[in-house]
Design a protein around this motif. Sequence first.
Motif, PDB file in Angstrom:
ATOM      1  N   GLY A 100      -8.859  -2.800  43.821  1.00  0.00           N
ATOM      2  CA  GLY A 100      -8.928  -4.200  43.414  1.00  0.00           C
ATOM      3  C   GLY A 100      -7.567  -4.867  43.282  1.00  0.00           C
ATOM      4  O   GLY A 100      -6.530  -4.294  43.610  1.00  0.00           O
ATOM      5  N   MET A 101      -7.579  -6.097  42.804  1.00  0.00           N
ATOM      6  CA  MET A 101      -6.353  -6.881  42.645  1.00  0.00           C
ATOM      7  C   MET A 101      -6.275  -7.437  41.229  1.00  0.00           C
ATOM      8  O   MET A 101      -7.297  -7.728  40.611  1.00  0.00           O
ATOM      9  CB  MET A 101      -6.318  -8.079  43.615  1.00  0.00           C
ATOM     10  CG  MET A 101      -6.540  -7.768  45.065  1.00  0.00           C
ATOM     11  SD  MET A 101      -6.493  -9.311  46.041  1.00  0.00           S
ATOM     12  CE  MET A 101      -7.156  -8.721  47.598  1.00  0.00           C
ATOM     13  N   VAL A 104      -2.244 -11.440  41.700  1.00  0.00           N
ATOM     14  CA  VAL A 104      -2.232 -11.104  43.128  1.00  0.00           C
ATOM     15  C   VAL A 104      -3.359 -11.836  43.843  1.00  0.00           C
ATOM     16  O   VAL A 104      -3.167 -12.382  44.935  1.00  0.00           O
ATOM     17  CB  VAL A 104      -2.364  -9.579  43.324  1.00  0.00           C
ATOM     18  CG1 VAL A 104      -2.594  -9.242  44.805  1.00  0.00           C
ATOM     19  CG2 VAL A 104      -1.108  -8.881  42.823  1.00  0.00           C
ATOM     20  N   ALA A 105      -4.548 -11.883  43.243  1.00  0.00           N
ATOM     21  CA  ALA A 105      -5.696 -12.543  43.859  1.00  0.00           C
ATOM     22  C   ALA A 105      -5.428 -14.029  44.094  1.00  0.00           C
ATOM     23  O   ALA A 105      -5.848 -14.590  45.107  1.00  0.00           O
ATOM     24  CB  ALA A 105      -6.934 -12.362  42.992  1.00  0.00           C
ATOM     25  N   THR A 127     -11.387  -7.371  40.753  1.00  0.00           N
ATOM     26  CA  THR A 127     -11.046  -6.886  39.424  1.00  0.00           C
ATOM     27  C   THR A 127     -10.319  -5.562  39.569  1.00  0.00           C
ATOM     28  O   THR A 127     -10.775  -4.699  40.331  1.00  0.00           O
ATOM     29  CB  THR A 127     -12.308  -6.679  38.559  1.00  0.00           C
ATOM     30  OG1 THR A 127     -13.032  -7.908  38.496  1.00  0.00           O
ATOM     31  CG2 THR A 127     -11.942  -6.228  37.162  1.00  0.00           C
ATOM     32  N   PRO A 128      -9.187  -5.388  38.908  1.00  0.00           N
ATOM     33  CA  PRO A 128      -8.464  -4.113  39.022  1.00  0.00           C
ATOM     34  C   PRO A 128      -9.373  -2.928  38.718  1.00  0.00           C
ATOM     35  O   PRO A 128     -10.076  -2.904  37.710  1.00  0.00           O
ATOM     36  CB  PRO A 128      -7.349  -4.257  37.974  1.00  0.00           C
ATOM     37  CG  PRO A 128      -7.117  -5.728  37.869  1.00  0.00           C
ATOM     38  CD  PRO A 128      -8.467  -6.345  38.040  1.00  0.00           C
ATOM     39  N   GLY A 129      -9.371  -1.965  39.629  1.00  0.00           N
ATOM     40  CA  GLY A 129     -10.168  -0.758  39.452  1.00  0.00           C
ATOM     41  C   GLY A 129     -11.623  -0.893  39.851  1.00  0.00           C
ATOM     42  O   GLY A 129     -12.368   0.094  39.838  1.00  0.00           O
ATOM     43  N   GLN A 130     -12.048  -2.109  40.245  1.00  0.00           N
ATOM     44  CA  GLN A 130     -13.459  -2.326  40.574  1.00  0.00           C
ATOM     45  C   GLN A 130     -13.666  -2.922  41.955  1.00  0.00           C
ATOM     46  O   GLN A 130     -14.742  -3.421  42.279  1.00  0.00           O
ATOM     47  CB  GLN A 130     -14.110  -3.220  39.517  1.00  0.00           C
ATOM     48  CG  GLN A 130     -14.099  -2.619  38.119  1.00  0.00           C
ATOM     49  CD  GLN A 130     -14.811  -3.497  37.108  1.00  0.00           C
ATOM     50  OE1 GLN A 130     -15.704  -4.263  37.447  1.00  0.00           O
ATOM     51  NE2 GLN A 130     -14.409  -3.383  35.852  1.00  0.00           N
ATOM     52  N   GLY A 131     -12.647  -2.882  42.775  1.00  0.00           N
ATOM     53  CA  GLY A 131     -12.809  -3.316  44.160  1.00  0.00           C
ATOM     54  C   GLY A 131     -12.586  -4.801  44.389  1.00  0.00           C
ATOM     55  O   GLY A 131     -12.242  -5.559  43.478  1.00  0.00           O
ATOM     56  N   THR A 132     -12.821  -5.205  45.649  1.00  0.00           N
ATOM     57  CA  THR A 132     -12.572  -6.575  46.092  1.00  0.00           C
ATOM     58  C   THR A 132     -13.753  -7.054  46.927  1.00  0.00           C
ATOM     59  O   THR A 132     -14.350  -6.280  47.674  1.00  0.00           O
ATOM     60  CB  THR A 132     -11.279  -6.650  46.929  1.00  0.00           C
ATOM     61  OG1 THR A 132     -10.178  -6.210  46.118  1.00  0.00           O
ATOM     62  CG2 THR A 132     -11.010  -8.061  47.406  1.00  0.00           C
TER      63      THR A 132
END
Length: 335
Positions: free
Chosen positions: A268-269, A273-274, A315-320
Amino acid sequence: MSTQGSDFGLFQTAVMLEDQVHDRTKELEAALRENEKINRALHRAQEQMQREIEQRKKAYEALEHEKEEQKILIAKLEQAMNQLVQTEKLASLGSLVAGVAHELNTPLGIAVTVSSSLKAMVDNLLAQVDTGTLRKQTLLDVLAQCREAGILLDKNLQRAANLIGTFKQVAVDQTSVQRRRFDLRQAIDEVLTTLHPKLKHTAHRLEVAVAPGIMLDSYPGPIEQIITNFITNSLLHGFEGIDSGTIRIEAKTNADHATLSYSDNGQGMSEAVAKRAFDPFFTTKLGKGSSGLGLYIVYNMATSVLGGSISLSSTPGQGTRFDLSLPLTAPLASH
């Protein structure tokens, strides 16, 4: 006495008038001096104003010159940007070429091996015919082997032909931005075939939930380029440090639009960054071979060429996840 008094009165009057004239003259002289002082000050002010006008004129001319130089610089920057974008597109296509060439090695290598074996069997058969030592069972064995060789040749050459045909279609779509009517699932399958070499040496899983029959009158090349950039981004960024991840591509239609969704369960981002993900030259891999143009190209193709919109959630750690809303009939656009 009256005459003397009258003369004295005239004398006094004359003296008084003389004093008044003298005072008035002094006042006039003072006024003249003040007027000259004002005139000199006004002259100096006019000269100062003239100098300021000249300076402002020069400053304006310099500003206009600078604006013209900035216009030229902006035009050069836009030209350089377009060249970089085209270079990035060609680099992506070059990566596909390398992958397809590598993938072709297997079926063509098998075909060459089978062809050589087939030639050796035929040469051996002819030699036995010439010497009169050919037996029926030997002939039957050779014919069976030739049949198997033919099936193997046909299978592998057909595989190579399909790979070349698929790549040719993808390459034509991506380089010419050709508009045509096409099935979205078929276009996705074609580009995934060319990307297979990137994925087959990983433990990552690819899920495609796109039903056949979603027809678009649009530009398949940009859609294929978008998917290529998404997968490249997942492999380079999303799955960094992750051995086994999942990529999912799905699509649905409503009214006159199709929604194409791409997601991975990578790292994730962050919010910062997103927010900058679609900015040109923004990359978290600065100096590590990443140009920072991949998602910028995606955004421009989705909005400018395909006439749609794109959103990003991560979400960081939960993908994009990327969601593209694409009109089933793309607007006519200049490329």
